[in-house]
Design a protein around this motif. Structure first.
Motif, PDB file in Angstrom:
ATOM      1  N   MET A  92       0.756  -1.319  -0.220  1.00 23.23           N
ATOM      2  CA  MET A  92       0.032  -0.156  -0.053  1.00 23.23           C
ATOM      3  C   MET A  92       0.897   1.236  -0.177  1.00 23.23           C
ATOM      4  SD  MET A  92      -2.993   0.876   2.689  1.00 23.23           S
ATOM      5  CE  MET A  92      -4.617   1.974   2.093  1.00 23.23           C
ATOM      6  N   MET A  93       0.468   2.218  -0.828  1.00 26.53           N
ATOM      7  CA  MET A  93       1.314   3.466  -0.888  1.00 26.53           C
ATOM      8  C   MET A  93       1.291   4.309   0.569  1.00 26.53           C
ATOM      9  SD  MET A  93       1.075   6.331  -4.088  1.00 26.53           S
ATOM     10  CE  MET A  93       1.442   4.959  -5.447  1.00 26.53           C
ATOM     11  N   PRO A  94       2.268   4.812   0.935  1.00 24.00           N
ATOM     12  CA  PRO A  94       2.395   5.490   2.103  1.00 24.00           C
ATOM     13  C   PRO A  94       1.482   6.854   1.798  1.00 24.00           C
ATOM     14  CG  PRO A  94       4.588   5.457   1.425  1.00 24.00           C
ATOM     15  CD  PRO A  94       3.746   4.477   0.276  1.00 24.00           C
ATOM     16  N   ALA A  95       0.962   7.571   2.987  1.00 21.49           N
ATOM     17  CA  ALA A  95       0.083   8.845   2.795  1.00 21.49           C
ATOM     18  C   ALA A  95       1.098   9.792   2.512  1.00 21.49           C
ATOM     19  CB  ALA A  95      -0.803   8.875   3.869  1.00 21.49           C
ATOM     20  N   THR A  96       2.300   9.881   3.463  1.00 19.54           N
ATOM     21  CA  THR A  96       3.220  10.913   3.257  1.00 19.54           C
ATOM     22  C   THR A  96       4.165  10.853   2.244  1.00 19.54           C
ATOM     23  OG1 THR A  96       2.927  11.114   5.644  1.00 19.54           O
ATOM     24  CG2 THR A  96       4.722  12.305   4.780  1.00 19.54           C
ATOM     25  N   GLU A  97       4.319  11.619   1.304  1.00 20.95           N
ATOM     26  CA  GLU A  97       5.288  11.857   0.405  1.00 20.95           C
ATOM     27  C   GLU A  97       6.517  12.120   0.833  1.00 20.95           C
ATOM     28  OE1 GLU A  97       5.771  14.421  -3.490  1.00 20.95           O
ATOM     29  OE2 GLU A  97       4.055  12.788  -3.819  1.00 20.95           O
ATOM     30  N   LEU A  98       6.548  13.438   1.677  1.00 24.44           N
ATOM     31  CA  LEU A  98       7.951  13.991   2.214  1.00 24.44           C
ATOM     32  C   LEU A  98       7.632  14.835   3.549  1.00 24.44           C
ATOM     33  CD1 LEU A  98      10.839  14.933   1.515  1.00 24.44           C
ATOM     34  CD2 LEU A  98       9.671  17.134   0.464  1.00 24.44           C
ATOM     35  N   LEU A  99       8.421  14.904   4.469  1.00 25.46           N
ATOM     36  CA  LEU A  99       8.350  15.658   5.670  1.00 25.46           C
ATOM     37  C   LEU A  99       9.499  16.752   5.488  1.00 25.46           C
ATOM     38  CD1 LEU A  99       8.432  13.123   8.539  1.00 25.46           C
ATOM     39  CD2 LEU A  99       6.439  14.231   7.649  1.00 25.46           C
ATOM     40  N   ILE A 100       9.284  18.110   5.812  1.00 23.59           N
ATOM     41  CA  ILE A 100       9.812  19.221   5.740  1.00 23.59           C
ATOM     42  C   ILE A 100      10.080  19.915   7.153  1.00 23.59           C
ATOM     43  CG2 ILE A 100      10.237  21.506   4.729  1.00 23.59           C
ATOM     44  CD1 ILE A 100       8.697  20.505   2.299  1.00 23.59           C
ATOM     45  N   GLU A 101      10.970  20.102   7.596  1.00 20.78           N
ATOM     46  CA  GLU A 101      11.467  20.780   8.696  1.00 20.78           C
ATOM     47  C   GLU A 101      11.707  22.259   8.644  1.00 20.78           C
ATOM     48  OE1 GLU A 101      10.571  19.449  11.926  1.00 20.78           O
ATOM     49  OE2 GLU A 101      10.587  17.155  11.247  1.00 20.78           O
ATOM     50  N   ALA A 102      11.080  23.165   9.270  1.00 23.01           N
ATOM     51  CA  ALA A 102      11.329  24.410   9.052  1.00 23.01           C
ATOM     52  C   ALA A 102      12.636  24.910   9.364  1.00 23.01           C
ATOM     53  CB  ALA A 102      10.440  25.368   9.752  1.00 23.01           C
ATOM     54  N   ARG A 103      13.398  25.724   8.578  1.00 25.52           N
ATOM     55  CA  ARG A 103      14.746  26.318   8.869  1.00 25.52           C
ATOM     56  C   ARG A 103      14.535  27.794   9.026  1.00 25.52           C
ATOM     57  NH1 ARG A 103      12.590  24.508   4.328  1.00 25.52           N
ATOM     58  NH2 ARG A 103      13.974  25.623   3.034  1.00 25.52           N
ATOM     59  N   SER A 104      15.513  28.318  10.144  1.00 25.44           N
ATOM     60  CA  SER A 104      15.584  29.563  10.532  1.00 25.44           C
ATOM     61  C   SER A 104      16.186  30.454   9.366  1.00 25.44           C
ATOM     62  CB  SER A 104      16.400  29.466  11.741  1.00 25.44           C
ATOM     63  OG  SER A 104      16.385  30.868  12.274  1.00 25.44           O
ATOM     64  N   ARG A 105      15.536  31.460   9.306  1.00 28.30           N
ATOM     65  CA  ARG A 105      16.230  32.494   8.335  1.00 28.30           C
ATOM     66  C   ARG A 105      16.075  33.922   8.911  1.00 28.30           C
ATOM     67  NH1 ARG A 105      17.577  28.411   6.270  1.00 28.30           N
ATOM     68  NH2 ARG A 105      17.289  27.680   4.091  1.00 28.30           N
ATOM     69  N   GLU A 106      17.038  34.745   9.046  1.00 26.81           N
ATOM     70  CA  GLU A 106      16.883  36.120   9.418  1.00 26.81           C
ATOM     71  C   GLU A 106      16.837  37.096   8.632  1.00 26.81           C
ATOM     72  OE1 GLU A 106      19.846  37.686  13.042  1.00 26.81           O
ATOM     73  OE2 GLU A 106      20.626  38.476  10.949  1.00 26.81           O
ATOM     74  N   ALA A 156       1.408  24.821  12.842  1.00 26.07           N
ATOM     75  CA  ALA A 156       1.988  25.788  13.467  1.00 26.07           C
ATOM     76  C   ALA A 156       2.004  26.103  14.791  1.00 26.07           C
ATOM     77  CB  ALA A 156       1.192  27.069  12.812  1.00 26.07           C
ATOM     78  N   GLY A 157       1.242  24.943  15.347  1.00 23.42           N
ATOM     79  CA  GLY A 157       1.266  25.017  16.854  1.00 23.42           C
ATOM     80  C   GLY A 157       0.694  23.755  17.369  1.00 23.42           C
ATOM     81  N   GLY A 158       1.197  22.896  18.187  1.00 26.03           N
ATOM     82  CA  GLY A 158       0.532  21.636  18.847  1.00 26.03           C
ATOM     83  C   GLY A 158       1.479  20.570  18.258  1.00 26.03           C
ATOM     84  N   CYS A 159       0.666  19.512  18.264  1.00 28.75           N
ATOM     85  CA  CYS A 159       1.137  18.316  17.818  1.00 28.75           C
ATOM     86  C   CYS A 159       0.181  17.357  17.148  1.00 28.75           C
ATOM     87  CB  CYS A 159       1.718  17.486  18.852  1.00 28.75           C
ATOM     88  SG  CYS A 159       2.307  15.714  18.611  1.00 28.75           S
ATOM     89  N   VAL A 160       0.261  16.801  15.928  1.00 35.66           N
ATOM     90  CA  VAL A 160      -0.810  16.126  15.383  1.00 35.66           C
ATOM     91  C   VAL A 160      -0.345  14.713  15.045  1.00 35.66           C
ATOM     92  CG1 VAL A 160      -2.071  18.210  14.420  1.00 35.66           C
ATOM     93  CG2 VAL A 160      -0.502  16.860  13.092  1.00 35.66           C
ATOM     94  N   THR A 161      -1.234  13.813  14.825  1.00 29.83           N
ATOM     95  CA  THR A 161      -0.684  12.408  14.104  1.00 29.83           C
ATOM     96  C   THR A 161      -1.396  12.263  12.700  1.00 29.83           C
ATOM     97  OG1 THR A 161      -0.619  11.475  16.157  1.00 29.83           O
ATOM     98  CG2 THR A 161      -0.784   9.985  14.467  1.00 29.83           C
ATOM     99  N   THR A 162      -0.556  11.845  11.569  1.00 30.53           N
ATOM    100  CA  THR A 162      -0.724  11.656  10.441  1.00 30.53           C
ATOM    101  C   THR A 162      -0.984   9.900  10.343  1.00 30.53           C
ATOM    102  OG1 THR A 162       1.168  11.288   9.242  1.00 30.53           O
ATOM    103  CG2 THR A 162       0.445  13.744   9.659  1.00 30.53           C
ATOM    104  N   PRO A 163      -1.193   9.424   9.088  1.00 28.33           N
ATOM    105  CA  PRO A 163      -1.414   8.015   8.930  1.00 28.33           C
ATOM    106  C   PRO A 163       0.277   7.636   9.105  1.00 28.33           C
ATOM    107  CG  PRO A 163      -2.774   8.815   7.426  1.00 28.33           C
ATOM    108  CD  PRO A 163      -2.111   9.978   8.061  1.00 28.33           C
ATOM    109  N   ASP A 164       0.968   8.161   8.925  1.00 26.10           N
ATOM    110  CA  ASP A 164       2.664   7.898   9.017  1.00 26.10           C
ATOM    111  C   ASP A 164       3.252   8.259  10.424  1.00 26.10           C
ATOM    112  OD1 ASP A 164       2.542   6.629   6.438  1.00 26.10           O
ATOM    113  OD2 ASP A 164       2.458   8.570   5.573  1.00 26.10           O
ATOM    114  N   GLY A 165       2.731   8.774  11.298  1.00 26.13           N
ATOM    115  CA  GLY A 165       3.354   9.219  12.392  1.00 26.13           C
ATOM    116  C   GLY A 165       2.881  10.734  13.113  1.00 26.13           C
TER     117      GLY A 165
END
Length: 290
Positions: free
Chosen positions: A1-15, A203-212
Protein backbone atom coordinates in the motif's frame (compact mmCIF):
# COMPACT_ATOMS: atom_id res chain seq x y z
CA UNK A 1 0.00 0.00 0.00
CA UNK A 2 1.31 3.43 -0.94
CA UNK A 3 2.31 5.57 2.10
CA UNK A 4 0.22 8.65 2.73
CA UNK A 5 3.23 10.91 3.31
CA UNK A 6 5.45 11.76 0.37
CA UNK A 7 7.86 14.08 2.21
CA UNK A 8 8.46 15.72 5.59
CA UNK A 9 9.95 19.21 5.72
CA UNK A 10 11.39 20.73 8.88
CA UNK A 11 11.34 24.52 9.03
CA UNK A 12 14.73 26.25 8.79
CA UNK A 13 15.60 29.52 10.50
CA UNK A 14 16.16 32.56 8.27
CA UNK A 15 17.06 36.03 9.57
CA UNK A 16 15.03 38.78 7.90
CA UNK A 17 16.50 41.58 10.02
CA UNK A 18 18.91 41.75 12.97
CA UNK A 19 17.14 39.97 15.84
CA UNK A 20 14.12 38.96 13.73
CA UNK A 21 14.12 35.43 12.33
CA UNK A 22 11.43 33.38 10.62
CA UNK A 23 11.02 29.67 10.05
CA UNK A 24 11.15 28.89 6.32
CA UNK A 25 9.29 25.87 5.03
CA UNK A 26 8.96 26.42 1.27
CA UNK A 27 10.79 26.39 -1.04
CA UNK A 28 12.72 23.27 -0.01
CA UNK A 29 15.45 21.58 -2.10
CA UNK A 30 13.42 18.38 -2.47
CA UNK A 31 10.10 20.19 -2.93
CA UNK A 32 9.91 23.61 -4.53
CA UNK A 33 6.13 24.00 -4.32
CA UNK A 34 2.86 22.35 -3.32
CA UNK A 35 0.18 23.17 -5.84
CA UNK A 36 0.74 26.87 -6.62
CA UNK A 37 2.27 27.56 -3.17
CA UNK A 38 5.95 28.33 -3.76
CA UNK A 39 6.83 29.92 -0.41
CA UNK A 40 5.80 29.61 3.23
CA UNK A 41 7.33 31.44 6.20
CA UNK A 42 6.31 31.06 9.86
CA UNK A 43 6.76 34.41 11.62
CA UNK A 44 7.26 34.55 15.37
CA UNK A 45 5.95 34.38 17.94
CA UNK A 46 8.01 37.42 18.83
CA UNK A 47 7.38 40.55 20.89
CA UNK A 48 8.19 43.59 18.75
CA UNK A 49 8.15 47.29 19.49
CA UNK A 50 6.74 50.00 17.23
CA UNK A 51 9.92 50.24 15.12
CA UNK A 52 12.87 48.17 14.15
CA UNK A 53 12.78 44.52 15.15
CA UNK A 54 10.01 43.14 12.95
CA UNK A 55 9.84 45.92 10.37
CA UNK A 56 10.36 44.84 6.78
CA UNK A 57 11.52 47.78 4.65
CA UNK A 58 10.20 48.38 1.11
CA UNK A 59 11.05 45.55 -1.27
CA UNK A 60 9.81 44.41 -4.71
CA UNK A 61 7.85 41.44 -6.04
CA UNK A 62 6.91 40.09 -9.45
CA UNK A 63 4.90 37.07 -10.67
CA UNK A 64 3.29 36.02 -7.39
CA UNK A 65 0.60 36.80 -4.86
CA UNK A 66 1.50 37.27 -1.20
CA UNK A 67 -0.97 35.94 1.37
CA UNK A 68 -0.45 37.23 4.91
CA UNK A 69 -2.25 35.45 7.77
CA UNK A 70 -1.82 36.40 11.43
CA UNK A 71 -2.58 34.42 14.58
CA UNK A 72 -1.77 37.42 16.77
CA UNK A 73 -0.38 40.94 16.47
CA UNK A 74 -0.70 43.50 13.71
CA UNK A 75 1.24 44.53 10.60
CA UNK A 76 0.85 47.76 8.65
CA UNK A 77 0.98 47.03 4.92
CA UNK A 78 1.97 49.88 2.58
CA UNK A 79 2.46 49.45 -1.14
CA UNK A 80 3.29 51.35 -4.30
CA UNK A 81 -0.38 51.38 -5.32
CA UNK A 82 -1.01 53.66 -2.35
CA UNK A 83 -2.71 51.14 -0.05
CA UNK A 84 -2.16 51.47 3.69
CA UNK A 85 -3.83 48.54 5.42
CA UNK A 86 -3.58 47.24 8.99
CA UNK A 87 -3.39 43.45 8.89
CA UNK A 88 -4.91 41.73 11.92
CA UNK A 89 -5.61 38.13 12.95
CA UNK A 90 -8.26 36.30 10.92
CA UNK A 91 -8.13 38.67 7.94
CA UNK A 92 -7.06 37.76 4.42
CA UNK A 93 -4.58 40.05 2.73
CA UNK A 94 -3.81 39.11 -0.89
CA UNK A 95 -1.34 41.20 -2.89
CA UNK A 96 -0.92 40.30 -6.56
CA UNK A 97 2.49 41.54 -7.68
CA UNK A 98 1.89 41.10 -11.39
CA UNK A 99 4.55 42.87 -13.46
CA UNK A 100 5.88 44.66 -10.40
CA UNK A 101 4.96 46.09 -7.01
CA UNK A 102 6.83 47.40 -3.98
CA UNK A 103 5.61 47.13 -0.40
CA UNK A 104 6.67 47.37 3.23
CA UNK A 105 5.43 45.53 6.30
CA UNK A 106 5.90 47.39 9.56
CA UNK A 107 4.76 47.34 13.15
CA UNK A 108 2.05 49.82 14.17
CA UNK A 109 3.43 53.12 15.49
CA UNK A 110 1.40 53.08 18.70
CA UNK A 111 0.76 49.46 19.71
CA UNK A 112 -1.40 48.82 22.75
CA UNK A 113 0.88 48.20 25.71
CA UNK A 114 3.89 49.32 23.69
CA UNK A 115 4.59 45.95 22.04
CA UNK A 116 3.10 43.67 19.40
CA UNK A 117 3.03 39.91 19.97
CA UNK A 118 3.55 39.00 16.33
CA UNK A 119 2.74 35.48 15.15
CA UNK A 120 1.61 34.35 11.73
CA UNK A 121 2.47 32.84 8.37
CA UNK A 122 3.09 34.32 4.96
CA UNK A 123 2.60 32.34 1.78
CA UNK A 124 3.38 33.11 -1.83
CA UNK A 125 1.16 31.75 -4.59
CA UNK A 126 2.64 31.57 -8.09
CA UNK A 127 0.05 32.93 -10.49
CA UNK A 128 -0.65 31.17 -13.81
CA UNK A 129 1.91 31.97 -16.51
CA UNK A 130 -0.66 33.99 -18.47
CA UNK A 131 -1.08 36.31 -15.46
CA UNK A 132 2.57 36.85 -14.53
CA UNK A 133 2.65 40.26 -16.23
CA UNK A 134 -0.83 41.34 -15.11
CA UNK A 135 -1.57 44.59 -13.32
CA UNK A 136 -0.76 44.48 -9.61
CA UNK A 137 -3.55 44.77 -7.06
CA UNK A 138 -4.16 44.46 -3.32
CA UNK A 139 -7.26 42.98 -1.67
CA UNK A 140 -8.20 42.96 2.01
CA UNK A 141 -10.97 40.61 3.20
CA UNK A 142 -12.28 41.07 6.74
CA UNK A 143 -12.65 38.14 9.12
CA UNK A 144 -16.45 38.39 8.96
CA UNK A 145 -16.36 37.65 5.21
CA UNK A 146 -14.29 34.47 5.35
CA UNK A 147 -16.22 31.18 5.40
CA UNK A 148 -15.84 29.12 8.58
CA UNK A 149 -16.71 25.41 8.67
CA UNK A 150 -17.25 23.61 11.96
CA UNK A 151 -16.62 19.90 12.43
CA UNK A 152 -16.39 17.99 15.73
CA UNK A 153 -13.48 19.58 17.60
CA UNK A 154 -12.43 21.63 14.58
CA UNK A 155 -12.85 25.22 13.42
CA UNK A 156 -11.85 25.56 9.75
CA UNK A 157 -11.37 29.01 8.20
CA UNK A 158 -11.22 28.87 4.41
CA UNK A 159 -8.72 31.61 3.66
CA UNK A 160 -8.56 31.11 -0.10
CA UNK A 161 -9.92 28.71 -2.66
CA UNK A 162 -12.35 25.86 -2.02
CA UNK A 163 -12.44 23.26 0.75
CA UNK A 164 -14.95 21.46 2.96
CA UNK A 165 -17.87 22.59 0.83
CA UNK A 166 -17.00 26.29 1.21
CA UNK A 167 -15.46 28.76 -1.21
CA UNK A 168 -13.66 31.94 -0.18
CA UNK A 169 -15.03 35.14 -1.69
CA UNK A 170 -11.79 36.20 -3.32
CA UNK A 171 -11.61 35.08 -6.96
CA UNK A 172 -8.46 32.93 -7.19
CA UNK A 173 -6.83 32.44 -10.61
CA UNK A 174 -5.96 28.75 -10.10
CA UNK A 175 -7.54 25.79 -8.25
CA UNK A 176 -6.21 25.79 -4.69
CA UNK A 177 -7.14 25.53 -1.04
CA UNK A 178 -5.71 27.35 1.97
CA UNK A 179 -7.29 26.67 5.36
CA UNK A 180 -6.51 27.46 8.98
CA UNK A 181 -7.58 24.49 11.15
CA UNK A 182 -7.97 25.06 14.88
CA UNK A 183 -8.20 21.60 16.44
CA UNK A 184 -9.15 20.49 19.94
CA UNK A 185 -7.23 17.60 21.52
CA UNK A 186 -8.49 14.34 20.04
CA UNK A 187 -10.18 15.96 17.02
CA UNK A 188 -9.86 14.14 13.72
CA UNK A 189 -9.90 15.87 10.35
CA UNK A 190 -9.89 14.40 6.84
CA UNK A 191 -7.96 16.45 4.30
CA UNK A 192 -9.76 17.59 1.14
CA UNK A 193 -9.55 14.89 -1.51
CA UNK A 194 -10.52 17.04 -4.50
CA UNK A 195 -7.10 18.68 -4.88
CA UNK A 196 -4.18 16.75 -6.38
CA UNK A 197 -1.37 18.25 -4.30
CA UNK A 198 -1.87 18.60 -0.53
CA UNK A 199 0.20 19.46 2.51
CA UNK A 200 -0.18 20.50 6.13
CA UNK A 201 2.04 22.73 8.23
CA UNK A 202 1.85 22.42 12.01
CA UNK A 203 2.01 26.00 13.31
CA UNK A 204 1.29 24.97 16.89
CA UNK A 205 0.68 21.80 18.89
CA UNK A 206 1.06 18.21 17.80
CA UNK A 207 -0.87 16.06 15.32
CA UNK A 208 -0.69 12.48 14.06
CA UNK A 209 -0.90 11.54 10.39
CA UNK A 210 -1.26 7.98 9.00
CA UNK A 211 2.57 7.81 9.06
CA UNK A 212 3.38 9.23 12.48
CA UNK A 213 3.44 12.23 14.77
CA UNK A 214 4.23 15.80 13.70
CA UNK A 215 5.17 18.65 16.00
CA UNK A 216 5.29 22.41 15.52
CA UNK A 217 7.47 23.55 12.64
CA UNK A 218 6.93 20.50 10.42
CA UNK A 219 5.25 20.21 7.02
CA UNK A 220 3.95 16.93 5.64
CA UNK A 221 3.43 16.71 1.88
CA UNK A 222 0.98 13.94 1.04
CA UNK A 223 0.83 11.45 -1.81
CA UNK A 224 -1.72 12.37 -4.50
CA UNK A 225 -4.86 10.26 -4.38
CA UNK A 226 -4.21 8.71 -0.96
CA UNK A 227 -6.86 9.58 1.67
CA UNK A 228 -5.42 11.36 4.73
CA UNK A 229 -6.93 11.93 8.17
CA UNK A 230 -5.02 13.78 10.86
CA UNK A 231 -5.64 13.63 14.61
CA UNK A 232 -4.79 16.39 17.10
CA UNK A 233 -2.84 14.97 20.02
CA UNK A 234 -2.92 18.39 21.70
CA UNK A 235 -4.72 21.61 20.91
CA UNK A 236 -3.26 22.44 17.50
CA UNK A 237 -3.19 25.06 14.77
CA UNK A 238 -2.56 23.54 11.36
CA UNK A 239 -2.37 25.23 7.96
CA UNK A 240 -3.80 23.10 5.13
CA UNK A 241 -2.69 24.00 1.62
CA UNK A 242 -2.37 22.77 -1.93
CA UNK A 243 -4.11 22.67 -5.25
CA UNK A 244 -3.54 21.81 -8.89
CA UNK A 245 0.06 21.38 -10.09
CA UNK A 246 1.70 24.48 -11.50
CA UNK A 247 1.47 25.06 -15.25
CA UNK A 248 5.24 24.77 -15.64
CA UNK A 249 8.29 25.27 -13.46
CA UNK A 250 8.97 28.54 -11.70
CA UNK A 251 12.28 30.25 -11.04
CA UNK A 252 12.69 32.05 -7.74
CA UNK A 253 15.29 34.60 -6.79
CA UNK A 254 14.79 36.63 -3.62
CA UNK A 255 11.28 38.14 -3.95
CA UNK A 256 10.90 37.43 -7.66
CA UNK A 257 8.98 34.49 -9.16
CA UNK A 258 8.75 33.84 -12.88
CA UNK A 259 8.55 31.07 -15.47
CA UNK A 260 11.24 32.98 -17.42
CA UNK A 261 14.81 33.27 -16.08
CA UNK A 262 15.43 36.39 -18.20
CA UNK A 263 12.45 38.08 -16.54
CA UNK A 264 14.11 37.48 -13.16
CA UNK A 265 17.29 39.13 -14.42
CA UNK A 266 15.33 42.13 -15.65
CA UNK A 267 13.61 42.49 -12.27
CA UNK A 268 17.00 42.40 -10.52
CA UNK A 269 18.36 45.12 -12.80
CA UNK A 270 15.20 47.23 -12.41
CA UNK A 271 15.38 47.11 -8.60
CA UNK A 272 19.06 48.03 -8.57
CA UNK A 273 18.42 50.93 -10.95
CA UNK A 274 15.45 52.24 -8.94
CA UNK A 275 12.91 51.57 -11.70
CA UNK A 276 10.34 49.82 -9.50
CA UNK A 277 7.45 52.01 -8.26
CA UNK A 278 7.98 53.59 -4.83
CA UNK A 279 5.91 53.23 -1.68
CA UNK A 280 4.48 56.69 -0.93
CA UNK A 281 6.05 58.20 2.17
CA UNK A 282 8.82 55.57 2.41
CA UNK A 283 12.48 56.32 1.70
CA UNK A 284 14.15 53.14 2.98
CA UNK A 285 14.56 50.02 0.88
CA UNK A 286 16.10 46.54 1.03
CA UNK A 287 19.08 46.22 -1.34
CA UNK A 288 19.22 43.41 -3.87
CA UNK A 289 21.03 40.45 -2.28
CA UNK A 290 24.44 39.59 -3.66
Amino acid sequence: MMPATELLIEARSRELAPGFSVRRILPFPARRHVGPFVFLDHMGPVDAGPRGLADVRPHPHIGLATVTWLFSGEIIHRDSLGYVQPIRPGELNWMNAGHGITHSERMPEHPEGGTVHLHGVQAWVAVPRAMEESEPFFTHVGADRLPVVYQPGARLTVIAGTAYGATAQLDIPSPLFYVEAKLDPGAELALPDDHEERAIYVAGGCVTTPDGELGEGTMAVFTPGVPVTIRAETAATVMLLGGAPLDGERHIFWNFVSSDRERIEKAKADWQAGRFPKVPGETEFIPLPA
